[in-house]
Design an enzyme around this catalytic site. Structure first.
Site, PDB file in Angstrom:
ATOM      1  N   THR A   1     -15.874 -20.344  27.950  1.00  0.00           N
ATOM      2  CA  THR A   1     -15.759 -21.372  26.922  1.00  0.00           C
ATOM      3  C   THR A   1     -16.554 -22.606  27.317  1.00  0.00           C
ATOM      4  O   THR A   1     -16.727 -22.894  28.499  1.00  0.00           O
ATOM      5  CB  THR A   1     -14.292 -21.790  26.686  1.00  0.00           C
ATOM      6  OG1 THR A   1     -13.721 -22.286  27.907  1.00  0.00           O
ATOM      7  CG2 THR A   1     -13.470 -20.615  26.177  1.00  0.00           C
TER       8      THR A   1
ATOM      9  N   ASN B   1     -16.274 -26.527  26.854  1.00  0.00           N
ATOM     10  CA  ASN B   1     -15.335 -27.582  26.472  1.00  0.00           C
ATOM     11  C   ASN B   1     -16.090 -28.870  26.191  1.00  0.00           C
ATOM     12  O   ASN B   1     -17.040 -29.208  26.908  1.00  0.00           O
ATOM     13  CB  ASN B   1     -14.315 -27.834  27.589  1.00  0.00           C
ATOM     14  CG  ASN B   1     -13.341 -26.688  27.759  1.00  0.00           C
ATOM     15  OD1 ASN B   1     -13.683 -25.530  27.512  1.00  0.00           O
ATOM     16  ND2 ASN B   1     -12.139 -27.001  28.185  1.00  0.00           N
TER      17      ASN B   1
ATOM     18  N   GLU C   1     -11.829 -25.981  23.196  1.00  0.00           N
ATOM     19  CA  GLU C   1     -12.434 -24.903  23.970  1.00  0.00           C
ATOM     20  C   GLU C   1     -13.207 -23.992  23.020  1.00  0.00           C
ATOM     21  O   GLU C   1     -12.616 -23.367  22.141  1.00  0.00           O
ATOM     22  CB  GLU C   1     -11.360 -24.124  24.725  1.00  0.00           C
ATOM     23  CG  GLU C   1     -10.532 -25.000  25.664  1.00  0.00           C
ATOM     24  CD  GLU C   1      -9.493 -24.211  26.436  1.00  0.00           C
ATOM     25  OE1 GLU C   1      -9.836 -23.133  26.962  1.00  0.00           O
ATOM     26  OE2 GLU C   1      -8.334 -24.663  26.501  1.00  0.00           O
TER      27      GLU C   1
END
EC number: 2.7.1.26
Length: 218
Positions: free
Chosen positions: A44, A46, A120
């Site tokens: 992910t 962020n 995320e």
């Protein structure tokens, strides 16, 4: 806990995003909790959650949309041979930002009981590429890009998929995220959403063209 029963294959109206969408968020890619790749195998990106202050009514949950990364720091390249992707730092002359599909969570992740809200984002391969998360595609391997911490990312949220849930196991969480990817992908393949990614400028509405310009203007 996640309710029993099958999931809807798409989210949002076929006619395209409805208010409050599209929602614009942006910021540098920062380090998250470090669990996405290590524990879940789901990388992910962020970004700071401060931008959510502009959208106080945006509920926690899972969403889908499109992203672009600053091509001066991250140049997206598609490996046609394997249907995977790689990148090199720094854009070549005249290279622009690639617009890519994404699925994301906004919230606290009840399974991990986070204390702070996070954004995320899992960046998926182009819609023209085979889906690595399709059911029956063999071993599920979520799309992975090289690290690009510090790179400016722009996000257009186009729709809402589901609330956050707690899960009885890590495997159940991973399976629901796999389904999230497929719901996001199928949702974005509809013409009214696909135009945000690769629509013909002549066929896109003025509103979509304006959103696309914002997305790739770094």
């Amino acid at each position: 806990m996640r309710p029993d029963g099958p999931r809807d294959p798409v989210a949002g109206p076929d006619s395209g995003p409805e208010p409050p969408y599209p929602v614009r968020l942006s910021g540098p890619v920062i380090k998250g909790f470090g669990r996405g790749s290590k524990e879940l195998g789901i990388p992910t990106a962020n970004i700071p959650a401060e931008g959510l202050a502009e959208y106080p009514d945006l509920q926690v949950g899972v969403y889908y949309g499109v992203v672009a990364l600053d091509p001066a720091k991250f140049q997206y390249q598609e490996d046609q041979g394997e249907g995977s992707t790689s990148s090199t730092g720094g854009a070549g002359a005249g290279a622009g930002a690639a617009i890519l599909p994404a699925v994301l969570s906004i919230g606290y992740n009840p399974f991990y009981k986070n204390k702070t809200k996070s954004i995320e984002i899992h960046i998926m391969p182009p819609l023209s590429s085979p889906s690595p998360t399709a059911e029956g595609a063999g071993e599920v391997k979520f799309h992975k890009l090289p690290d690009f911490y510090g790179t400016q990312l722009k996000l257009l949220i186009l729709g809402y998929i589901r609330p956050e849930y707690d899960y009885v196991s890590l495997e159940a969480l991973i399976e629901d995220i796999r389904v999230d990817c497929e719901v996001a992908r199928k949702s974005l393949q509809r013409p009214a959403y696909a135009c945000y990614i690769d629509g013909d400028e002549k066929e896109c509405s003025d509103a979509v063209r304006e959103q696309r310009r914002w997305l790739v203007n770094f």
